[in-house]
Write a protein that holds these residues in place. Sequence first.
Motif, PDB file in Angstrom:
ATOM      1  N   THR A  41       1.031  -1.026  -0.157  1.00 25.27           N
ATOM      2  CA  THR A  41      -0.247   0.182  -0.097  1.00 25.27           C
ATOM      3  C   THR A  41       0.870   1.250  -0.167  1.00 25.27           C
ATOM      4  O   THR A  41       1.518   1.725   0.718  1.00 25.27           O
ATOM      5  CB  THR A  41      -1.071  -0.085   1.882  1.00 25.27           C
ATOM      6  OG1 THR A  41      -1.531  -0.869   1.517  1.00 25.27           O
ATOM      7  CG2 THR A  41      -1.592   1.672   1.886  1.00 25.27           C
ATOM      8  N   LEU A  42       0.331   2.286  -0.750  1.00 23.21           N
ATOM      9  CA  LEU A  42       1.363   3.690  -0.683  1.00 23.21           C
ATOM     10  C   LEU A  42       0.750   4.499   0.340  1.00 23.21           C
ATOM     11  O   LEU A  42      -0.156   4.848   0.517  1.00 23.21           O
ATOM     12  CB  LEU A  42       0.789   3.774  -2.369  1.00 23.21           C
ATOM     13  CG  LEU A  42       2.276   5.140  -3.050  1.00 23.21           C
ATOM     14  CD1 LEU A  42       3.827   4.903  -2.694  1.00 23.21           C
ATOM     15  CD2 LEU A  42       1.242   5.388  -4.082  1.00 23.21           C
ATOM     16  N   ILE A  43       1.366   4.560   1.722  1.00 23.38           N
ATOM     17  CA  ILE A  43       0.709   5.024   2.022  1.00 23.38           C
ATOM     18  C   ILE A  43       1.775   6.962   2.450  1.00 23.38           C
ATOM     19  O   ILE A  43       0.723   7.119   3.031  1.00 23.38           O
ATOM     20  CB  ILE A  43       0.982   4.051   3.564  1.00 23.38           C
ATOM     21  CG1 ILE A  43       2.785   5.038   4.235  1.00 23.38           C
ATOM     22  CG2 ILE A  43       0.368   3.446   3.761  1.00 23.38           C
ATOM     23  CD1 ILE A  43       2.615   4.038   5.616  1.00 23.38           C
ATOM     24  N   HIS A  44       2.410   7.287   1.674  1.00 26.42           N
ATOM     25  CA  HIS A  44       2.486   8.099   0.992  1.00 26.42           C
ATOM     26  C   HIS A  44       2.422   8.702   0.180  1.00 26.42           C
ATOM     27  O   HIS A  44       3.322   8.084  -0.255  1.00 26.42           O
ATOM     28  CB  HIS A  44       3.906   8.740   1.843  1.00 26.42           C
ATOM     29  CG  HIS A  44       4.022  10.684   1.545  1.00 26.42           C
ATOM     30  ND1 HIS A  44       3.397  11.636   2.313  1.00 26.42           N
ATOM     31  CD2 HIS A  44       4.950  10.798   0.707  1.00 26.42           C
ATOM     32  CE1 HIS A  44       3.770  12.353   1.300  1.00 26.42           C
ATOM     33  NE2 HIS A  44       4.661  12.863   0.451  1.00 26.42           N
ATOM     34  N   ASP A  45       1.754   9.107  -0.823  1.00 27.52           N
ATOM     35  CA  ASP A  45       1.489   9.237  -2.680  1.00 27.52           C
ATOM     36  C   ASP A  45       1.938  10.519  -3.190  1.00 27.52           C
ATOM     37  O   ASP A  45       1.042  11.473  -3.115  1.00 27.52           O
ATOM     38  CB  ASP A  45       0.399   8.484  -2.572  1.00 27.52           C
ATOM     39  CG  ASP A  45      -0.013   7.728  -4.056  1.00 27.52           C
ATOM     40  OD1 ASP A  45       1.281   9.037  -4.765  1.00 27.52           O
ATOM     41  OD2 ASP A  45      -1.081   7.851  -4.723  1.00 27.52           O
ATOM     42  N   SER A  46       2.890  10.638  -3.271  1.00 30.01           N
ATOM     43  CA  SER A  46       2.909  12.090  -3.681  1.00 30.01           C
ATOM     44  C   SER A  46       3.373  11.875  -5.666  1.00 30.01           C
ATOM     45  O   SER A  46       2.913  12.698  -5.498  1.00 30.01           O
ATOM     46  CB  SER A  46       4.278  12.575  -3.449  1.00 30.01           C
ATOM     47  OG  SER A  46       5.215  11.988  -4.250  1.00 30.01           O
TER      48      SER A  46
END
Lengths: 469, 144
Positions: free
Chosen positions: A12-17
């Motif tokens: 899971t991308l938990i900080h998606d920039s």
Amino acid sequence: MGTGDGTVLGTTLIHDSGPTASRWNLVLLSEGYRSSEMAQWHTDAQFFVSQLFSIPPFTEAAVQGRINIHRVDVTSTGSGADDPASCGGTGATPKTYFDATYCTGGLARLLTADTSIVQGVLTAQVPAWHQALVVVNSAKYGGSGGTVAVTSTSADWVTVAAHELGHSAFGLADEYESWVSCPSETGHDSYTGTEPTAPNITLDTGRTTIKWAALVRATTAMPTSRNADCAVCDPQANPVAAGTIGAFEGAGYYHCGLYRPAFNCMMRNLTPFCAVCQGVIRRTLQPFERTLRAVDVTSTIIECVFDPSGTAVPEDIAPAIRIAGATGSGSLQSRLYPRGIAGSAGAGKYPYEYRVDMTPVSGPLPASAVRTLSLDFGPVSRVDYDGTGGADLFVTAQGGPGTIRPVSVTQRGNRLTIDFGTPGVAAGNSGLLLGLTSDHPPRDTTARITDGAGNTHTLATRAPAFPTA
Amino acid sequence: MSGAIRLTFEYRGRHIELVGSEPVDLVIPDAPAGQQGFSVGLPQGRADAQPDVSVGYRVDVLNARGKRIHSRPLDDPIRAEAEVRSTDPDRPFTHEPINQPKGRFFVLVPALAEAKEVAVLRTTVRTQTVGRYQLGHGTEGGGS
């Protein structure tokens, strides 16, 4: 023991920039969490993100915007890590996916995992990883470094992990002056080697030649502190104001002969990163792309933010855009205003505005449209243009010319790229005025636009004269 | 096309082997200013310039003539000692030697068409080549 002792559930991308291929990818992997402990793992991973992003420069939008943080959920049959009795541990041998164990190499606190198994999971889950952190579900202190680092969840584990990232991800050296312990130890009195590779320790105390010369004030003594007795660690208190950048003797495991930039730093004693190390982190992440945050404003934005008197006079240049096969010429408008006046929200800062105007042009699509505009803008100052907490870009959506808004505005290094999508700013249309703010005054430079046929055009523009060193 | 190669090295004691080189589609981090010997983005005219003499390890990428076309410094890749927490809050770290150090480390280098070999070098007082390895696809042979 190993991959038979658990399951990789997914990522899971938990900080998606933004797109993984263009971001710096930090991967957190769970170790020694049973299926029933996955909720705790998710809490621990989120805690890591919130804590890391509270440490400057990771607090900055320009840094966070270049980082993606991925959470790889891996369950284990057992909980925790091996804790051999030979190091005074409990003797526990839980069955875990990455075979994490304390007591590696006979050191009680050296906690490692099977790096080849970690690498296999990384390759399958996040092949574009830059730094991995295996988080072991154990409150006992332990960890190890490297691009695949390992940490337990003991007290202040995120701070220790940040120190380790300083080493493995950003090439920072330790700034403390002891190898084993202070005040005295043998073999670490005076450094006699050549200049260290690391950007945050040095032999050089020259005001203009030291690696971090740009951050040394003229009023700061150089060196800033000397160790009077090289047989021991320097016992003196900080002789200058906290945060001062200079040359403090005692660094890189030597009591004398090597200098550090600040009295305290994450790389010395787990206090916040000093200004030099913060700069290194920013520069290391510069090649990664970030998406700028935009807000819509009205045409009174300059009065609202930079000059409440309403007397600021703009200065424009608008070189022609001529596209083969199209009739008429468009223009790239570059608009400057004076520096924000004292007391305004943009005090001391310089606003810049840009607009692609293809209104006078006619011709067939896709060629007769402008798809992208790019220029070297340098650091963008985030300003609270609309009272919502700060943005990088303002789009004059009301009261100004034009109708076409960009689909994305990104920055990689100093290069700003405004993408108008497809068809772009087509013949007969105008883009909206797009504004950014800089701490730096203007210079004459060039911008590049690409048209719908893929041709590149170079045009005069104005952009900040930011330092390039 | 991949923008980078991820090199995987294993070490046992001071012996280093290249055990893998895999193409990967990512951006390579930049060099911190002042980190001497770093050559990401090195202008063509400087590609074969002698790197600064700096203490530490680095990886060089070499062309078919053995000429360096890229160089990248490494945070100490061989963990013969461990940095561990101490009980002193003012000096929270200490070091202890590791028995029989062994491990694996990773290096990202740009995917350069002319790259044929990589070399691991270590500078103390002078620079020594620790190992030199043929580049290929996937798992590699040992170093020289």
